[in-house]
Design an enzyme around this catalytic site. Structure first.
Site, PDB file in Angstrom:
ATOM      1  N   SER A 157      38.390 133.771   8.204  1.00 20.37           N
ATOM      2  CA  SER A 157      39.136 132.767   8.959  1.00 20.37           C
ATOM      3  C   SER A 157      38.152 131.684   9.388  1.00 20.37           C
ATOM      4  O   SER A 157      37.508 131.075   8.541  1.00 20.37           O
ATOM      5  CB  SER A 157      39.849 133.425  10.152  1.00 20.37           C
TER       6      SER A 157
ATOM      7  N   HIS B 187      42.272 132.085   6.106  1.00 22.97           N
ATOM      8  CA  HIS B 187      43.211 131.454   7.028  1.00 22.97           C
ATOM      9  C   HIS B 187      42.926 129.959   7.081  1.00 22.97           C
ATOM     10  O   HIS B 187      41.847 129.537   7.487  1.00 22.97           O
ATOM     11  CB  HIS B 187      43.075 132.046   8.424  1.00 22.97           C
TER      12      HIS B 187
ATOM     13  N   ASP C 223      42.837 140.293  12.248  1.00 19.82           N
ATOM     14  CA  ASP C 223      43.482 140.460  10.952  1.00 19.82           C
ATOM     15  C   ASP C 223      42.542 141.180   9.982  1.00 19.82           C
ATOM     16  O   ASP C 223      41.365 140.847   9.881  1.00 19.82           O
ATOM     17  CB  ASP C 223      43.871 139.085  10.380  1.00 19.82           C
TER      18      ASP C 223
END
Length: 336
Positions: free
Chosen positions: A159, A186, A279
């Protein structure tokens, strides 16, 4: 601090930032030279940086700021592809933390969503402690337990801070990698095609957006497209799904890793890199239980030690970024 040469966009960004109680505009500048000169006095918590600026552009400004006064930088990009997108990705490699879409105007249909994303990214990134990092001396690479399945796929997730970390990791792996890579990064959906194109230009492997129903190819990095979960079905084919976000994320690293635990009977290696949130952690837990393997980037090299910390707590081996590629290569050779 806002750095934007367009008076209209600078005014719009000031309005967007000013409408969020978490944020205050310290100053706004039309050139990077003015911003860099004022930086030691203003010491902003976060910088909104345009890329295409007169004089010193946003890319060079990012390099200079990260070298002299490390400050969280959010790139505001007007283009999703082509040269501007490449410059935005290079700014991430130079130390910027994220890239978001530039607002067009109050009357634009996507204005509310774009403004919300700008405010969210600036607020989040203002809390990130950015420092000039030195890579630690390379210790001996630890060996994971032997009772694990040889991987038939590599699963990468990242991310905040992901693009430069992924470029560094993939750049240290061979072009003829004998396993396919499935990647969740992400990023705003509109940026994903440009991100995949940029990554393809800076790493030795082939990089492309994943396509539903295709079989992952060794030596190819299959990138999750914007706003769709990337998963593996029985038989190893790629499946793209648009059901709800998992932990607020779509694509979700957890969905990808969990699907590999089932579809490949655990025969996969997951690598969780820098990023906010958790995540991927639940996926790591499921993969390890199925006999798979997992690595998390160590805190010493992570821009944001959120996702990798959660993955490490779930059982992933923790390694500094520059030791992950040698570890992956060793696992691949051992599987051969």
């Amino acid at each position: 601090m806002i750095v934007e040469d367009s008076t209209v966009v600078r005014t719009l960004l000031t309005h967007i930032v000013g409408s969020d109680p978490r944020l205050t505009v310290a100053a706004s500048f039309a050139t990077a030279e003015e911003a860099i000169e004022a930086l030691p006095v203003l010491r902003p918590d976060v910088i909104s940086m345009d890329i295409r600026l007169p004089g010193i552009d946003g890319l060079e400004a990012t390099r200079q700021i990260m070298a002299s006064h490390p400050t969280p930088i959010v790139v505001i990009s007007a283009s999703m592809d082509g040269g501007a997108m490449g410059d935005s990705m290079d700014a991430l490699r130079a130390g910027a933390l994220s890239v978001v879409e530039k607002p067009v105007g109050l009357g634009d249909a996507a204005y509310a969503q774009v403004a919300h994303e700008i405010r969210t990214q600036l607020a989040i990134m203002s809390e990130v402690a950015v420092v000039r990092r030195r890579m630690p001396a390379a210790p001996k690479i630890p060996v994971q337990p032997v009772r694990q399945r040889a991987p038939s796929a590599l699963l990468f997730a990242a991310s905040t801070g992901g693009p430069p970390a992924l470029a560094r990791l993939l750049g240290a792996l061979p072009a003829d990698l004998p396993l396919p890579v499935l990647l969740v990064q992400h990023m705003g959906a509109s940026f994903m095609a440009g991100f995949a194109s940029w990554l393809d230009s800076v790493v030795p492997q082939r990089v492309e957006l994943a396509r539903n129903g295709e079989m992952p190819t060794p030596g190819t990095v299959h990138v999750a497209p914007g706003d769709a979960h990337l998963t593996l079905a029985r038989g190893g084919t790629i499946r793209l799904a648009t059901d709800g976000p998992v932990g607020g994320q779509r694509p979700s690293a957890t969905r990808l890793i969990e699907s590999a635990a089932v579809a490949l009977d655990g025969a996969a290696l997951a690598v969780v890199l820098t990023g906010m949130g958790e995540d991927g952690a639940a996926g790591v837990r499921a993969l390890l239980a199925a006999g798979g393997q997992a690595v998390a980037e160590d805190a010493s090299t992570s821009i944001v030690y959120g996702m990798p910390a959660a993955a490490h707590r779930a059982g992933a081996l923790s390694l500094p970024l520059d030791l992950i590629a040698p570890h992956v290569r060793r696992i691949v050779e051992r599987a051969r």
